[in-house]
Design an enzyme around this catalytic site. Structure first.
Site, short mmCIF file in Angstrom:
data_model
loop_
_atom_site.label_atom_id
_atom_site.label_comp_id
_atom_site.label_asym_id
_atom_site.label_seq_id
_atom_site.Cartn_x
_atom_site.Cartn_y
_atom_site.Cartn_z
N ARG A 75 0.81 -1.22 0.00
CA ARG A 75 0.00 0.00 0.00
C ARG A 75 0.84 1.26 0.00
NH1 ARG A 75 -5.39 -2.02 3.25
NH2 ARG A 75 -4.63 -4.12 3.48
N VAL A 76 2.13 1.11 0.18
CA VAL A 76 3.00 2.28 0.07
C VAL A 76 3.40 2.45 -1.38
CG1 VAL A 76 5.32 3.10 0.60
CG2 VAL A 76 3.84 2.25 2.42
#
Lengths: 523, 73
Positions: free
Chosen positions: A372-373
């Site tokens: 998700r980064v």
């Protein structure tokens, strides 16, 4: 008396005088002491009567050098878990409070050592002097103290660094069935942190001692113990020690975080951690919920993983990156503990047995894995080359069913298939062969820009090996340029393309034979 | 509330009454007394009121001495 024995006599006299002075100066007045008595002891759980003012999570002195942790504060008794071996405990024994919460001694010298779940040294190399006592339970850093994740953690594994990049301060879950290579990814990442200014903490929960010994040997042989601490609560340790081990590892990591350093912490694995906690909770007669886990098993992991963060400059600028590992049963990611931890972490790396058996190692399912980064944690050069990789692989998955009929496909589909297969091949990697980011960029550049289309499909890995050898011996300045500038401009693109073409021309034996094509066309 | 009185030798009834009056004055009259004679205490008295222990026995002081000296060295 000789002069020497006279001076010894004087020394002894002095120390006796000092001792008597010290005894005189001691305060032996009677102060109220909170006491309790052991009512029952079994399966590592001690029931105490008395101790009315004990704190939750406080350390208790059970007598005979044994320590206990007060976990259940009930109306008429206190339920404590005995830490350590706890021999010589008898019913009716007097127990006192220590007035301190559980903490572990840490110092800079802990790097390279192996400690157990309580922070005691177990590698036989002697105790180090503690510089600071870090509490095991701590409130996670607040919102204002944090900074967004922008620096990459280079795992050295192409599949991860290209498509599921991990940043410093992120929590990325490694999830899969048994024997799919979860610990191998963790180990490979540690091995690649040699020049990355990263301190690694490896927490082994409930593992075999032989596995821990093997891992320590591998790390020591590769020089990784110079920046790694191991926390080991193996399978024969009490459930209490296995329950506390991740928090011990986190406390050690926070010691270095406070110094502004970057730390990588690996929990191998949290499934066994949850099982140890379930064991303690059931023995303490706490109400059980789904799958017999206690009601707060989510909080058990969330309070641990929330402490992994990236702090902003005002708080030291350090970071803790957490890589928890979860073992699923029969690929079931919708079971209780896996879903809990997936919802806590910032992404997962999903390993599949089918891919492993097909020979795809690391067995990462790129479609179901996510970070998700994402690309905020990649250097620009990697972003530039890896951008289309996921698309190529997705297209390959769609076409794979037709792979058996490849002679009947049109040219475009066939070339898409070939390209996808080569990109997929390039992602195969040995667990102990990490690549530097500039090497990864060079290899992926060749794959996505079609320079591998002419290489024989089963020779792609050999091609990669020889290409890297060639780069490291002849084109070091190109590699250093990419490492330094961290992006690829048009000039560099042209240079890299030229290098690949040159290498291909020097290695005709790896290419698809041209005469075979000509013969086919002729007939 | 339970109070345990431990002494090295048996207390005279006068001594016992003195103790009981003092405790009842502080903690009210609903107090249950348990008496124990423990020669290990060597001398003095050790009172345990609810879960708080007031150890004024000789053994208690010697143990205290031992712990404090251990810490100093």
């Amino acid at each position: 008396m000789s002069a020497k024995s006279k001076s010894n006599f004087n020394q002894d006299l002095n120390s006796i005088l000092k001792l008597s002075q010290q005894i005189k100066s001691l305060d032996l007045s009677v102060a109220p002491q909170s006491v309790g008595y052991i009512q029952s002891f079994g399966d590592g759980v001690v029931r105490l009567i008395g101790l009315d003012d004990v704190q939750a999570g406080e350390l208790l002195d059970l007598g005979e050098g044994n320590l206990g942790l007060a976990l259940n504060l009930e109306k008429d008794n206190v339920g404590a878990v005995a830490l350590g071996k706890s021999q010589k405990l008898t019913a009716g024994q007097r127990v006192t409070k220590t007035n301190r919460l559980l903490s572990v001694p840490v110092a800079d010298e802990i790097i390279g050592r192996i400690v157990n779940g309580l922070g005691e040294v177990i590698d036989g190399k002697g105790q180090f002097t503690a510089k600071k006592y870090m509490p095991l339970e701590k409130v996670a850093p607040g919102v204002i103290t944090r900074q967004s994740v922008t620096q990459p953690v280079q795992t050295g594994i192409k599949a991860i660094d290209a498509m599921i990049p991990i940043g410093r301060g992120q929590r990325e879950l490694i999830i899969g069935d048994r024997s799919t290579g979860k610990s191998a990814i963790a180990l490979g990442t540690i091995l690649n942190q040699a020049d990355q200014k990263m301190i690694c903490v490896y927490v082994a929960i409930g593992q075999k001692r032989s596995s821990v010994a093997q891992m320590e040997k591998i790390l020591a042989d590769r020089g990784a113990m110079d920046y790694t601490v191991m926390v080991a609560a193996t399978a024969s340790e009490t459930a209490a020690q296995q329950f506390l081990a991740p928090y011990t590892g986190q406390a050690i990591a926070e010691y270095f975080l406070e110094q502004g350093k970057d730390v990588l912490i690996i929990f191998d694995d949290l499934t066994k951690h949850a099982q140890a906690y379930r064991e303690i909770s059931l023995l303490l007669r706490r109400p059980s919920g789904r799958e017999a886990y206690p009601g707060d098993v989510f909080y058990l992991h969330s309070r641990l993983l929330e402490r992994a963060c990236r702090l902003n400059k005002d708080y030291g600028g350090g970071s803790i990156t957490a890589l928890p590992i979860i073992e699923t049963q029969a690929n079931d990611v919708s079971a209780y503990i896996p879903t809990n931890v997936i919802s806590i972490t910032d992404g997962q790396i999903y390993l599949e047995t089918d891919l492993f058996n097909q020979g795809m190692k690391p067995a990462i399912n790129v479609g179901l894995s996510v970070s998700r980064v994402g690309s905020s944690a990649q250097i620009k050069a990697m972003k530039q080359v890896a951008g289309t990789m996921k698309l190529d692989l997705a297209q390959l998955r769609e076409l794979e069913a037709f792979a058996q009929f490849s002679s009947d496909l049109d040219e475009q589909t066939k070339s898409q298939l070939d390209r996808g297969l080569r990109v997929k091949s390039v992602l195969k990697q040995g667990w102990d062969q990490p690549l530097r980011v500039e090497e990864q960029v060079m290899v992926i550049f060749a794959a996505v820009n079609g320079f591998l289309d002419q290489v024989q499909e089963d020779k792609v890995q050999l091609w990669e090996k020889e290409y890297l050898e060639y780069l490291n011996s002849n084109q070091m300045n190109l590699l250093t340029k990419i490492a330094f500038e961290q992006k690829i401009d048009d000039d560099l693109t042209a240079k890299i393309s030229a290098v690949v073409k040159k290498f291909n021309s020097m290695n005709e034996d790896l290419m698809i034979k041209k005469e075979a094509d000509e013969n086919q066309n002729a007939s | 509330m339970q109070v345990t009185i431990r002494t090295a030798t048996v207390l005279t009834s006068k001594q016992l009454n003195q103790i009981k009056t003092k405790i009842n004055k502080k903690y009210g009259s609903k107090v249950e007394y348990v008496q124990r004679v423990d020669p290990n205490l060597i001398g003095g008295i050790s009172l345990t009121i609810a879960s708080k222990e007031f150890d004024a026995s000789v053994k208690g002081k010697l143990d205290n001495l031992k712990d404090q000296l251990k810490k100093a060295f």
